[in-house]
Design an enzyme around this catalytic site. Structure first.
Site, short mmCIF file in Angstrom:
data_model
loop_
_atom_site.label_atom_id
_atom_site.label_comp_id
_atom_site.label_asym_id
_atom_site.label_seq_id
_atom_site.Cartn_x
_atom_site.Cartn_y
_atom_site.Cartn_z
N GLN A 1 0.83 -1.22 0.00
CA GLN A 1 0.00 0.00 0.00
C GLN A 1 0.86 1.27 0.00
O GLN A 1 0.38 2.33 -0.35
CB GLN A 1 -0.93 0.03 1.22
CG GLN A 1 -2.02 -1.04 1.19
CD GLN A 1 -2.88 -0.98 2.43
OE1 GLN A 1 -2.51 -1.53 3.47
NE2 GLN A 1 -4.01 -0.31 2.34
N HIS B 1 -7.21 -9.52 5.75
CA HIS B 1 -7.32 -8.34 4.88
C HIS B 1 -5.93 -7.89 4.42
O HIS B 1 -5.71 -7.62 3.24
CB HIS B 1 -8.03 -7.22 5.66
CG HIS B 1 -8.14 -5.91 4.96
ND1 HIS B 1 -9.33 -5.34 4.58
CD2 HIS B 1 -7.18 -5.02 4.58
CE1 HIS B 1 -9.10 -4.18 4.00
NE2 HIS B 1 -7.79 -3.95 3.99
N GLU B 2 -4.98 -7.82 5.38
CA GLU B 2 -3.64 -7.34 5.04
C GLU B 2 -2.89 -8.35 4.18
O GLU B 2 -2.15 -7.97 3.27
CB GLU B 2 -2.84 -7.03 6.32
CG GLU B 2 -3.47 -5.99 7.25
CD GLU B 2 -3.78 -4.68 6.58
OE1 GLU B 2 -3.13 -4.35 5.57
OE2 GLU B 2 -4.70 -3.98 7.04
N HIS C 1 -3.62 -7.97 0.68
CA HIS C 1 -2.84 -6.91 0.02
C HIS C 1 -1.51 -7.46 -0.51
O HIS C 1 -1.04 -7.04 -1.57
CB HIS C 1 -2.52 -5.77 1.00
CG HIS C 1 -3.63 -4.78 1.17
ND1 HIS C 1 -4.14 -4.04 0.13
CD2 HIS C 1 -4.30 -4.38 2.28
CE1 HIS C 1 -5.09 -3.23 0.59
NE2 HIS C 1 -5.22 -3.42 1.89
O1 K1U Z 1 -5.35 -2.34 5.13
C1 K1U Z 1 -5.87 -1.25 5.29
O2 K1U Z 1 -6.15 -0.58 4.32
C2 K1U Z 1 -6.16 -0.75 6.68
C3 K1U Z 1 -7.55 -1.09 7.16
C4 K1U Z 1 -7.50 -2.38 7.96
C5 K1U Z 1 -8.77 -3.10 8.23
C6 K1U Z 1 -9.87 -2.47 8.76
C7 K1U Z 1 -11.04 -3.18 9.04
C8 K1U Z 1 -11.08 -4.52 8.79
C9 K1U Z 1 -10.00 -5.16 8.26
C10 K1U Z 1 -8.83 -4.45 7.99
C11 K1U Z 1 -8.03 0.06 8.04
O3 K1U Z 1 -7.45 0.33 9.06
S1 K1U Z 1 -9.42 0.96 7.52
C12 K1U Z 1 -9.65 2.14 8.84
C13 K1U Z 1 -10.20 1.55 10.10
O4 K1U Z 1 -10.66 0.43 10.10
C14 K1U Z 1 -10.18 2.35 11.35
C15 K1U Z 1 -9.78 3.65 11.36
C16 K1U Z 1 -9.76 4.37 12.56
C17 K1U Z 1 -10.16 3.79 13.73
C18 K1U Z 1 -10.59 2.48 13.72
C19 K1U Z 1 -10.60 1.75 12.53
ZN ZN Z 2 -6.68 -2.48 2.98
#
Ligand code: K1U
Ligand code: ZN
Length: 181
Positions: free
Chosen positions: A51, A142-143, A146
């Site tokens: 990312q 999720h990661e 990526h």
């Molecule tokens: O991988 C990414 O793009 C990060 C993503 C991770 C994720 C979130 C939810 C479920 C699975 C994986 C994020 O962090 S999105 C933002 C988010 O979830 C968040 C932001 C601020 C406070 C709490 C959560």
């Molecule tokens: Zn993501």
């Protein structure tokens, strides 16, 4: 330390399959520090190296589930996963309303295995193997997606994916209009 630019859809660099990390180096340590700074600033709970345009098998995460501080609030719990692998997936599924820093401000329910057995190295190159559940299992999957060039929107129905991308396009147009005014 530095905040790195995060690639966003439809950038083709998000679709590359990342290569394994060979060894812990000072440069890798600096990248890990930059990734945490970038993730906390976003803010997010996870970030994969592709990312930030580094196509290697590295991700960072912080679910803020560290031991409570003196005021009983959650504290930081930074986790590093190098060369993570999923060894087993539960048949039971769970649904989580996922977001993604590469698909900004868009959330959608994604169904994934509720538990996974995973293996990874940390920033000290120590090997770990554990069964993970809850948000930790969801976020790791999720990661890890990526690292394989997969985005959470790929796991939605075509209709839902198109709705998310349309909403994102509208949001970008409104931001551009506001910036031009
Ligand atoms: O991988 C990414 O793009 C990060 C993503 C991770 C994720 C979130 C939810 C479920 C699975 C994986 C994020 O962090 S999105 C933002 C988010 O979830 C968040 C932001 C601020 C406070 C709490 C959560
Ligand atoms: Zn993501």
């Amino acid at each position: 330390m530095a905040i790195l630019p995060i690639l966003e859809v439809p950038d083709p660099r998000l679709r590359r399959v990342a290569t394994p990390v060979e060894a812990m180096t000072d440069a890798l340590g600096a990248l890990i520090a930059d990734m945490f700074e970038t993730m906390y600033a976003a803010p997010g709970i996870g970030l994969a190296a592709p990312q930030v345009d580094r196509p290697i098998r590295l991700l960072v995460m912080d679910l803020m589930d560290g031991p409570p501080n003196g005021e009983g609030r959650a504290t930081r719990n930074p986790r590093v996963f190098i060369n993570p692998e999923i060894l087993e997936r539960s048949a039971e599924l769970s649904v989580y309303n996922e977001g993604c820093l590469s698909v900004p401000d868009q959330y959608a329910e994604v169904e994934r295995p509720a538990r996974v057995r995973a293996r990874w190295r940390d920033e000290h190159w120590t090997l770990h193997e554990a069964e993970l559940d809850g948000l930790l299992a969801t976020c790791l999957q999720h990661e890890l997606d990526h690292l394989n060039g997969v985005l959470f929107i790929d796991r939605l129905s075509r209709l839902k994916r198109e709705m998310v991308l349309k909403r994102l396009q509208k949001q970008r147009q409104e931001a551009a209009r506001r910036a031009a005014a």
